[in-house]
Scaffold this active site. Structure first.
Site, short mmCIF file in Angstrom:
data_model
loop_
_atom_site.label_atom_id
_atom_site.label_comp_id
_atom_site.label_asym_id
_atom_site.label_seq_id
_atom_site.Cartn_x
_atom_site.Cartn_y
_atom_site.Cartn_z
N ARG A 96 0.71 27.72 10.45
CA ARG A 96 1.06 26.05 10.42
C ARG A 96 -0.42 25.33 10.94
O ARG A 96 -0.77 24.30 10.56
CB ARG A 96 2.20 25.58 11.36
N ASP A 98 -5.64 5.10 -1.63
CA ASP A 98 -4.94 6.42 -2.19
C ASP A 98 -5.91 6.53 -3.70
O ASP A 98 -5.85 5.57 -4.49
CB ASP A 98 -3.58 5.81 -2.68
N LYS A 116 -1.41 16.06 -8.86
CA LYS A 116 -2.14 15.18 -10.17
C LYS A 116 -3.30 15.61 -10.57
O LYS A 116 -3.62 16.74 -10.85
CB LYS A 116 -2.00 13.61 -9.90
#
Ligand SMILES: *Cc1c(COP(=O)(O)O)cnc(C)c1O
Length: 380
Positions: A46, A170, A195
């Site tokens: 993690r 973004d 994307k």
């Protein structure tokens, strides 16, 4: 090093033990220690994983940043950024954001006491009007989804200077190949790597890239404390996709430009929105802060909801699906699909009408794409 060289080599030196040219999938949760507390720098996946580290270094290099912090999804990246804030802090946001961003901010974070101001940031004055000494974050999406509106990054950074507000952008719709917000002095760049960065519609992921070390430390702490990390396989797939980002984006741009021009002249199309068309109201700004544009195009059909349905049902090469940025062409109806979570009155105000169609133009042969669109439009 230039873009494509960085994409292929940054963070990706041959593996030390075997010389493996490709960064291995370190499918492990934990790492052996020689003596309690004496380790190789890796303790638990993690916190650190070599495959994820490689991805973070590569995307940071592509964005012109110093540090990447990777997440299990774009929204996980956004959620972690929001943990930098506390109750009473104010956030100014572009109003035409990705539907999931709107939903997270309004439905998840608002109730923790954060105060959101949604503004049309295409006019920086609208941001200035709501900035105050409690503003801690300015959240900009440019180009926006689905209306492809742009925000002047230099103007926003100038405005934030001297305030306590961080600026986050973004950059998913432009990709690091066409827009580098950090060069304008922005603090954080966010991607849904699902994307363009991943580019093959086979993995979900997100990343934040920063220049500042102190901000990196805060985000790294949260990445570990919150725990929304990508696994090694997902990191590896995203890294593999990123190698070809440059050549894919060139082709997306070329195809999208041809599609936009073709549709602009089509009688069944009322208007085409694409920042690289002269008809886009912010074409000059696009040329100032971007180096080109991705495959995202928005069109308004000269029809109604039924016409939109018939068009979408009669395509063969374009796949009717949510998401974007993959090598294959996708097409969707924002009002019913991706932006269903945006309230109808907000959709109307933004211009997300029933005749609005969003295209993610892929890298197939352009003749096939144009033929497919023409076939669909015959049914409108
Ligand atoms: C998809 C998307 C997101 C969310 O990313 P996920 O990987 O789906 O969580 C955020 N912003 C934009 C612009 C997007 O297109």
């Amino acid at each position: 090093m230039k873009f494509n060289t960085r994409a292929i080599h940054a963070g990706q030196a041959p593996e030390e033990k075997t010389g493996a040219v490709i960064v291995p999938v370190f499918q492990t949760s934990t790492y052996a220690q020689q003596s309690p507390g004496v380790h190789t720098g890796f303790e638990y996946s993690r916190t650190h994983n070599p495959t994820r580290d490689a991805l973070e270094e590569c995307i940071a290099a592509l964005e012109g940043g110093n540090y990447g912090i990777a997440f299990a999804s774009g929204l996980a990246a956004e959620d972690t950024i929001m943990h930098l804030l506390e109750a009473g802090d104010e956030i100014v946001c572009t109003d035409d954001v990705y539907g999931g961003t709107y939903r997270q901010f309004e439905k998840v974070h608002r109730k923790t006491g954060l105060v959101f101001h949604w503004v049309d940031s295409t006019n920086p004055e609208n941001v200035a009007r709501v900035l105050n000494d409690r503003t801690r974050l300015i959240w900009i999406e440019t180009p926006t989804n689905p209306l492809l509106k742009l925000t002047d990054l230099a103007a926003i950074v100038e405005m934030a200077r001297g305030t306590k507000a961080l600026v986050a952008v973004d950059n998913t719709f432009a990709s690091p190949f066409f827009q580098s917000p950090l060069e304008f002095g922005v603090d954080m760049v966010v991607h849904s790597t699902t994307k363009y960065v991943g580019g093959h519609s086979d993995v979900v992921g997100g990343i934040v890239v920063v220049k500042d070390e102190a901000l990196r430390d805060r985000l790294k702490f949260l990445q570990n404390a919150v725990g929304a990390v990508p696994g090694p396989w997902d990191s590896w797939l995203t890294l593999r996709g990123a190698k070809t980002l440059g050549i894919r984006m060139e082709r997306h741009f070329q195809n999208a430009m041809a599609v936009a021009r073709h549709l602009e002249g089509h009688p069944k199309v009322a208007s085409v929105v694409y920042p690289w068309l002269e008809s886009h109201p912010q074409h000059e700004l696009a040329k100032r802060q971007m180096r080109g544009m991705s495959g995202m195009i928005t069109v308004y059909l000269d029809s109604d909801l039924n016409g939109s349905r018939r068009f979408l049902e009669n395509l063969k090469v374009f796949t009717l699906a949510e998401s974007l940025g993959g090598v294959e062409s996708l097409i969707e109806h924002p009002a019913i699909m991706t932006h269903a979570s945006v309230p109808p009155e907000v959709r109307q105000a933004l211009g997300i009408h029933d005749t609005l169609i969003r295209l993610s133009v892929g890298i197939e042969d352009i003749e096939d794409l144009l033929e497919d669109l023409d076939r669909g439009l015959q049914h409108v």
